[in-house]
Design a protein around this motif. Structure first.
Motif, PDB file in Angstrom:
ATOM      1  N   LEU A 561     -12.643   6.956  -1.872  1.00  0.00           N
ATOM      2  CA  LEU A 561     -11.996   6.437  -3.086  1.00  0.00           C
ATOM      3  C   LEU A 561     -13.104   5.878  -3.965  1.00  0.00           C
ATOM      4  CD1 LEU A 561      -9.085   4.752  -1.138  1.00  0.00           C
ATOM      5  CD2 LEU A 561      -8.990   6.920  -2.389  1.00  0.00           C
ATOM      6  N   ARG A 562     -13.521   6.710  -4.922  1.00  0.00           N
ATOM      7  CA  ARG A 562     -14.775   6.451  -5.615  1.00  0.00           C
ATOM      8  C   ARG A 562     -14.748   5.261  -6.558  1.00  0.00           C
ATOM      9  NH1 ARG A 562     -17.605  11.461  -4.694  1.00  0.00           N
ATOM     10  NH2 ARG A 562     -15.968  12.754  -3.808  1.00  0.00           N
ATOM     11  N   ASN A 563     -13.598   4.916  -7.042  1.00  0.00           N
ATOM     12  CA  ASN A 563     -13.565   3.761  -7.948  1.00  0.00           C
ATOM     13  C   ASN A 563     -12.297   2.959  -7.731  1.00  0.00           C
ATOM     14  OD1 ASN A 563     -11.470   4.958  -9.723  1.00  0.00           O
ATOM     15  ND2 ASN A 563     -13.095   6.474  -9.992  1.00  0.00           N
ATOM     16  N   SER A 564     -12.248   1.814  -8.387  1.00  0.00           N
ATOM     17  CA  SER A 564     -11.156   0.862  -8.172  1.00  0.00           C
ATOM     18  C   SER A 564      -9.780   1.492  -8.363  1.00  0.00           C
ATOM     19  CB  SER A 564     -11.287  -0.308  -9.148  1.00  0.00           C
ATOM     20  OG  SER A 564     -12.437  -1.038  -8.843  1.00  0.00           O
ATOM     21  N   LEU A 565      -9.628   2.270  -9.415  1.00  0.00           N
ATOM     22  CA  LEU A 565      -8.289   2.758  -9.724  1.00  0.00           C
ATOM     23  C   LEU A 565      -7.782   3.701  -8.639  1.00  0.00           C
ATOM     24  CD1 LEU A 565      -8.404   3.196 -13.608  1.00  0.00           C
ATOM     25  CD2 LEU A 565      -8.029   1.156 -12.215  1.00  0.00           C
ATOM     26  N   GLU A 566      -8.659   4.565  -8.133  1.00  0.00           N
ATOM     27  CA  GLU A 566      -8.248   5.436  -7.025  1.00  0.00           C
ATOM     28  C   GLU A 566      -7.814   4.583  -5.835  1.00  0.00           C
ATOM     29  OE1 GLU A 566     -11.021   8.496  -5.798  1.00  0.00           O
ATOM     30  OE2 GLU A 566     -11.553   8.907  -7.881  1.00  0.00           O
ATOM     31  N   ALA A 567      -8.530   3.495  -5.617  1.00  0.00           N
ATOM     32  CA  ALA A 567      -8.208   2.626  -4.476  1.00  0.00           C
ATOM     33  C   ALA A 567      -6.887   1.889  -4.699  1.00  0.00           C
ATOM     34  CB  ALA A 567      -9.344   1.642  -4.240  1.00  0.00           C
ATOM     35  N   PHE A 568      -6.680   1.361  -5.909  1.00  0.00           N
ATOM     36  CA  PHE A 568      -5.438   0.614  -6.174  1.00  0.00           C
ATOM     37  C   PHE A 568      -4.209   1.494  -5.957  1.00  0.00           C
ATOM     38  CE2 PHE A 568      -7.907  -1.997  -9.544  1.00  0.00           C
ATOM     39  CZ  PHE A 568      -8.446  -2.778  -8.540  1.00  0.00           C
ATOM     40  N   GLU A 569      -4.323   2.770  -6.301  1.00  0.00           N
ATOM     41  CA  GLU A 569      -3.166   3.666  -6.162  1.00  0.00           C
ATOM     42  C   GLU A 569      -2.664   3.692  -4.720  1.00  0.00           C
ATOM     43  OE1 GLU A 569      -1.555   4.747  -8.516  1.00  0.00           O
ATOM     44  OE2 GLU A 569      -2.878   5.108 -10.253  1.00  0.00           O
ATOM     45  N   ARG A 570      -3.574   3.459  -3.773  1.00  0.00           N
ATOM     46  CA  ARG A 570      -3.200   3.516  -2.358  1.00  0.00           C
ATOM     47  C   ARG A 570      -2.306   2.342  -1.935  1.00  0.00           C
ATOM     48  NH1 ARG A 570      -3.197   8.074  -0.459  1.00  0.00           N
ATOM     49  NH2 ARG A 570      -3.029   7.069   1.567  1.00  0.00           N
ATOM     50  N   LEU A 571      -2.283   1.277  -2.743  1.00  0.00           N
ATOM     51  CA  LEU A 571      -1.474   0.111  -2.365  1.00  0.00           C
ATOM     52  C   LEU A 571       0.009   0.466  -2.301  1.00  0.00           C
ATOM     53  CD1 LEU A 571      -3.293  -2.615  -4.475  1.00  0.00           C
ATOM     54  CD2 LEU A 571      -3.310  -2.415  -1.992  1.00  0.00           C
ATOM     55  N   HIS A 572       0.396   1.503  -3.040  1.00  0.00           N
ATOM     56  CA  HIS A 572       1.820   1.871  -3.071  1.00  0.00           C
ATOM     57  C   HIS A 572       2.223   2.783  -1.929  1.00  0.00           C
ATOM     58  CE1 HIS A 572       2.152   0.067  -6.982  1.00  0.00           C
ATOM     59  NE2 HIS A 572       1.175   0.817  -7.445  1.00  0.00           N
ATOM     60  N   GLU A 573       1.248   3.220  -1.118  1.00  0.00           N
ATOM     61  CA  GLU A 573       1.591   4.118  -0.015  1.00  0.00           C
ATOM     62  C   GLU A 573       2.596   3.479   0.928  1.00  0.00           C
ATOM     63  OE1 GLU A 573       0.744   7.376   1.004  1.00  0.00           O
ATOM     64  OE2 GLU A 573       0.365   7.275  -1.157  1.00  0.00           O
ATOM     65  N   LYS A 574       3.505   4.283   1.414  1.00  0.00           N
ATOM     66  CA  LYS A 574       4.557   3.791   2.313  1.00  0.00           C
ATOM     67  C   LYS A 574       3.978   3.044   3.517  1.00  0.00           C
ATOM     68  CE  LYS A 574       8.684   4.344   0.859  1.00  0.00           C
ATOM     69  NZ  LYS A 574       8.158   3.620  -0.322  1.00  0.00           N
ATOM     70  N   LYS A 575       2.993   3.653   4.199  1.00  0.00           N
ATOM     71  CA  LYS A 575       2.468   3.033   5.420  1.00  0.00           C
ATOM     72  C   LYS A 575       1.842   1.670   5.093  1.00  0.00           C
ATOM     73  CE  LYS A 575      -2.202   4.900   5.267  1.00  0.00           C
ATOM     74  NZ  LYS A 575      -3.233   3.901   5.271  1.00  0.00           N
ATOM     75  N   ASN A 576       1.264   1.542   3.910  1.00  0.00           N
ATOM     76  CA  ASN A 576       0.617   0.286   3.531  1.00  0.00           C
ATOM     77  C   ASN A 576       1.645  -0.789   3.183  1.00  0.00           C
ATOM     78  OD1 ASN A 576      -1.850   1.460   4.003  1.00  0.00           O
ATOM     79  ND2 ASN A 576      -2.158   2.068   1.869  1.00  0.00           N
ATOM     80  N   GLU A 577       2.666  -0.372   2.437  1.00  0.00           N
ATOM     81  CA  GLU A 577       3.762  -1.306   2.164  1.00  0.00           C
ATOM     82  C   GLU A 577       4.388  -1.758   3.486  1.00  0.00           C
ATOM     83  OE1 GLU A 577       6.534   0.682  -0.393  1.00  0.00           O
ATOM     84  OE2 GLU A 577       5.342   0.295  -2.203  1.00  0.00           O
ATOM     85  N   ALA A 578       4.538  -0.778   4.385  1.00  0.00           N
ATOM     86  CA  ALA A 578       5.238  -1.057   5.641  1.00  0.00           C
ATOM     87  C   ALA A 578       4.478  -2.065   6.505  1.00  0.00           C
ATOM     88  CB  ALA A 578       5.468   0.240   6.410  1.00  0.00           C
ATOM     89  N   VAL A 579       3.154  -1.929   6.570  1.00  0.00           N
ATOM     90  CA  VAL A 579       2.424  -2.821   7.472  1.00  0.00           C
ATOM     91  C   VAL A 579       2.464  -4.265   6.959  1.00  0.00           C
ATOM     92  CG1 VAL A 579       0.057  -2.578   6.531  1.00  0.00           C
ATOM     93  CG2 VAL A 579       0.402  -2.974   8.980  1.00  0.00           C
ATOM     94  N   PHE A 580       2.373  -4.442   5.667  1.00  0.00           N
ATOM     95  CA  PHE A 580       2.465  -5.804   5.116  1.00  0.00           C
ATOM     96  C   PHE A 580       3.856  -6.385   5.339  1.00  0.00           C
ATOM     97  CE2 PHE A 580      -1.142  -4.704   2.079  1.00  0.00           C
ATOM     98  CZ  PHE A 580      -2.017  -5.632   2.621  1.00  0.00           C
ATOM     99  N   ALA A 581       4.865  -5.547   5.159  1.00  0.00           N
ATOM    100  CA  ALA A 581       6.240  -6.027   5.293  1.00  0.00           C
ATOM    101  C   ALA A 581       6.555  -6.357   6.750  1.00  0.00           C
ATOM    102  CB  ALA A 581       7.213  -4.981   4.756  1.00  0.00           C
ATOM    103  N   LYS A 582       6.152  -5.457   7.661  1.00  0.00           N
ATOM    104  CA  LYS A 582       6.510  -5.622   9.067  1.00  0.00           C
ATOM    105  C   LYS A 582       5.983  -6.938   9.627  1.00  0.00           C
ATOM    106  CE  LYS A 582       6.345  -3.507  13.587  1.00  0.00           C
ATOM    107  NZ  LYS A 582       5.890  -2.414  14.428  1.00  0.00           N
ATOM    108  N   TYR A 583       4.780  -7.328   9.210  1.00  0.00           N
ATOM    109  CA  TYR A 583       4.200  -8.561   9.771  1.00  0.00           C
ATOM    110  C   TYR A 583       4.417  -9.772   8.866  1.00  0.00           C
ATOM    111  CZ  TYR A 583       2.718  -5.344  13.214  1.00  0.00           C
ATOM    112  OH  TYR A 583       2.773  -4.397  14.198  1.00  0.00           O
ATOM    113  N   GLY A 584       5.305  -9.601   7.896  1.00  0.00           N
ATOM    114  CA  GLY A 584       5.703 -10.724   7.059  1.00  0.00           C
ATOM    115  C   GLY A 584       4.568 -11.283   6.213  1.00  0.00           C
TER     116      GLY A 584
END
Ligand code: ADP
Ligand code: MG
Length: 728
Positions: A561-584
């Motif tokens: 992920l060469r720059n910030s914007l490419e990286a930020f887009e990953r925050l919306h990924e299901k698995k990423n949302e899920a891990v934050f949610a699962k552990y509260g």
């Protein structure tokens, strides 16, 4: 300044004219005597709090039990008494909004009455809760103005402290900051939640290994801070530094860092005095700073504290940055924390050393002499490997911001590709696990220095790899991609959360097998084998800067992920949302809010840089170039009139004129993209900045560097790199 004073004079002035702004505070070699004296620490609490109150408080701070709100009044009274004894007149709830820095709103302990006299004010309620009405902080949409209430809540696990100023002192109470719906508006709340998740999972795993005496597992963090110091004479003559924290113009000096004579060199006198001052203030605040040295670039330095529990380490990091900035002024210096203040010169990072430790003091990432038979260590190490591979993109996003884009992947700092360096010994052990039962550990041998007069040194089993973004360094992992200006809270929130998730999964695997009557050792071995088979692609011991690695990483399917914007887009990924949610740690809205703010901050940062570039180019650089053209033209004419052929003058004029034409055109293009925002949403604006504004800024900068080399030194309107970096 007299009219005929030249820029050379200013340089001399910068070098010679600084003097201490204040009489230096009394420094003492007795660190023990002063350590933590400006904090409401255990010693003070023992002295000032009744026993039962202290016990109730310690149950929260040390065992993580819920805070008993009834003790607040008593604690508040003791805290106030102590603070007043130390000269404090005000108190503040000190919090860390999503701007990445800290915020405070001071209230006086004593309020003057209209009728004369004064009433004292600081109750338990004032300690526990604040309502700063801080509605202007970014909330990423969580707080609409109609529900603008924001609350601060006392964090009793981080000691309150006193910050002195010239004429007084303020009691600072570390607090969390949340909306009235209970959603986190800060960086501390999710960090605390992630620590809780990690502790719970790690304790569960430890129980499998028969460890029963631990009540808590802490993430431990020690972060090494890199920074630049330059003379303030230069700083205030550089509007780009003042406005954006980095130089937007500047030709590469004839001498940069190639002589490598600055790195670990003897520390200049003024800088050493500054460092000592900073350290003593930090000691008083209970921040355990330990090392200091010169860094790679001229004018670059590093300070590192001893590791602490991650919440306190994060608070201390913020205090450290604040004190470093403030103290510099006393010495006529300015402390630059930006990731890339000078193009072409080494940038600054913050190496985040991370491990896990029980409340009984056991480091879970301590391999011992023979890691191959230390199954507990291998379990936790495997959990980190698994976590980093599964959530590479989250880790990358946690360090992404406009400033860090200049560093990551620029062959001086880790690449934008996340991978793990394990070192020979551990890699070998995991290779053995993949094939079967591990039998041996490559041993540490002795390092002979070829002369009997020098001692033989133990050679570390794992060598260092400076190019790795995530390196095992003996008994901890070092996450090197964190930016120097950044709060360490979010990167550690991510680390804690993803490792908690990995431990959870691994422990479940082991437990499930054991229920099927598989022996613990066998179940464990299978789990570790599974991890290494599935996640070994993330391990890379070679040179992370090399072109081959980029190709290899792509072949392995790792993210780049060469720059910030490419990286930020990953925050919306299901698995990423899920891990934050699962552990509260963060619910979907809280995470979305952060993504929104990251895009917005990126946009704003680059937008300011674009506007500043345009303004300086237009009002400082272009005019002096044109004046020089005028001088050349007039000289050519008078030379001719005097019967000589102005060949050299005319050639110079041609060259400079060519540059001025190019510069004017580039400036025009920058002006055009600056005038546009690219859309209405923060996303559209951010992409406009990345794809349109940055390239045009760079074009303007390239021609400006040519002008800097072509124009007379006394015409150039701002200090140049060789002055800022080498005059001390
Ligand atoms: P190195 O030689 O790897 O740089 P140092 O001992 O100088 O190691 O430590 C570098 C940083 O790592 C320091 O801030 C130190 O406190 C921190 N550190 C050491 N052990 C741990 C640990 N168990 N957890 C977190 N940080 C640690
Ligand atoms: Mg280190």
């Amino acid at each position: 300044m007299s009219k005929n004073s030249s820029r050379r004079y200013e340089v001399v002035a910068a070098a010679k004219n600084w003097h201490l702004r204040e009489t230096p505070q009394q420094l003492t070699a007795d660190i023990n005597a002063i350590f933590g004296e400006h904090t409401f620490n255990l010693e003070v609490m023992r002295e000032k709090l009744p026993k039962e109150i202290l016990q109730a408080l310690l149950a929260t701070t040390e065992k993580g039990q819920p805070l008993d709100a009834r003790i607040a009044d008593v604690v508040a009274m003791a805290m106030k008494e102590w603070a007043v004894e130390h000269g404090a007149t005000h108190f503040t709830h000190w919090f860390q909004p999503l701007t990445g820095s800290t915020a405070e709103k001071h209230d006086s302990f004593v309020t003057p009455n209209i009728g004369g006299g004064a009433t004292a004010k600081f109750s338990g309620k004032d300690l526990i809760q604040g309502e700063p009405d801080a509605s202007s902080f970014p909330s990423g949409g969580i707080r609409a103005t109609f529900e603008a209430r924001g609350y601060t809540a006392w964090d009793p696990t981080s000691p309150a402290f006193i910050i002195n100023n010239h004429n007084g002192a303020t009691l600072c109470i570390p607090t969390a900051f949340a909306s009235w719906t209970g959603e986190a508006l800060d960086t501390k709340t999710p960090l605390l939640r992630s620590m809780e998740a990690l502790s719970k999972q790690a304790l569960r795993a430890l129980a499998l290994f028969g460890v029963k005496d631990a009540h808590k597992v802490y993430a431990t963090v020690g972060s090494e801070q890199e920074y630049f110091l330059i003379d303030e004479e230069f700083y205030y003559r550089r509007p780009d530094l003042v406005t954006t924290g980095r130089t937007l113009f500047g030709a590469k000096p004839p001498r940069g860092q190639e002589l490598e004579d600055h790195y670990f060199g003897s520390i200049p006198e003024r800088v050493l005095a500054y460092m000592t001052d900073v350290e003593y203030q930090l000691y008083r605040l209970g921040v355990p700073v330990k090392t200091r040295h010169n860094e790679v670039a001229p004018g670059q330095f590093e300070i590192a504290p001893i590791f602490e529990n991650c919440n306190i380490a994060a608070d201390h990091q913020q205090m450290m940055m604040q004190i470093m900035r403030n103290t510099a002024r006393k010495y006529g210096l300015v402390c630059l924390l930006h990731e890339k203040p000078f193009a072409g010169i080494n940038g600054s990072g913050k190496h985040n050393n991370w491990s896990m430790s029980t409340d009984t003091g056991m480091n879970l990432l301590e391999p011992g002499e023979t890691p191959h038979d230390n199954m507990q260590f291998l379990f936790f190490c495997a959990a980190v490997i698994k976590a980093v591979d599964q959530y590479q993109d989250l880790l990358r996003a946690s360090v992404a911001h406009a400033g860090n884009d200049h560093r990551l992947g620029a062959n001086e700092a880790p690449p934008a590709i996340i991978s793990i360096f394990l070192g020979d010994q551990l890699e070998d052990v995991f290779n053995q696990i993949e094939k079967g039962k591990p039998e041996s550990s490559k041993s540490k041998d002795l390092l002979g220095l070829g002369t009997p007069v020098l001692p033989h040194l133990p050679r570390h089993a794992g060598d260092r790899n400076r190019t790795s973004p995530f390196a095992f360094t003996g008994n901890k992992f070092e996450f090197r991609a964190v930016g120097s200006s950044q709060s360490i809270s979010f990167p550690n929130t991510v680390l804690n959360t993803i490792v908690a998730a990995a431990i959870d999964e691994l422990a479940t695997t082991v437990e499930t097998r054991m229920k099927a009557n598989v022996a613990f050792e066998q179940a464990l071995h299978e789990a570790l084998q599974g991890v290494i088979k599935q996640h070994k692609r993330i391990i890379f011991n070679g040179d992370n800067y090399s072109e081959e690695w980029h190709k290899e990483a792509e072949r392995r399917g790792l993210f780049n992920l060469r720059n910030s914007l490419e990286a930020f887009e990953r925050l919306h990924e299901k698995k990423n949302e899920a891990v934050f949610a699962k552990y509260g740690v963060l619910n979907e809205r809280e995470l979305a809010a952060r993504a929104e703010i990251f895009f917005d901050q990126y946009f704003k940062t680059v937008n300011i840089e674009g506007e500043t570039t345009e303004s300086l180019a237009q009002t400082m650089i272009l005019p002096v170039a044109i004046r020089y053209l005028h001088e050349l033209a007039t000289t050519a004419e008078t030379t001719k009139r005097n019967g000589a052929e102005p060949t050299g003058v005319l050639k110079t004029l041609q060259e400079v004129n060519g540059l001025v034409n190019d510069f004017r055109e580039a400036l025009q293009r920058l002006h055009a993209v600056n005038a546009d925002l690219g859309g209405d949403t923060v996303h559209q604006k951010a992409y406009h900045m990345r794809d349109k504004v940055i390239p045009e800024m760079n074009n303007v900068r390239i021609i400006a560097a040519k002008l800097e080399k072509a124009l007379p030194d006394d015409f150039w309107p701002m200090p140049v790199y060789s002055e800022m970096l080498f005059v001390k």
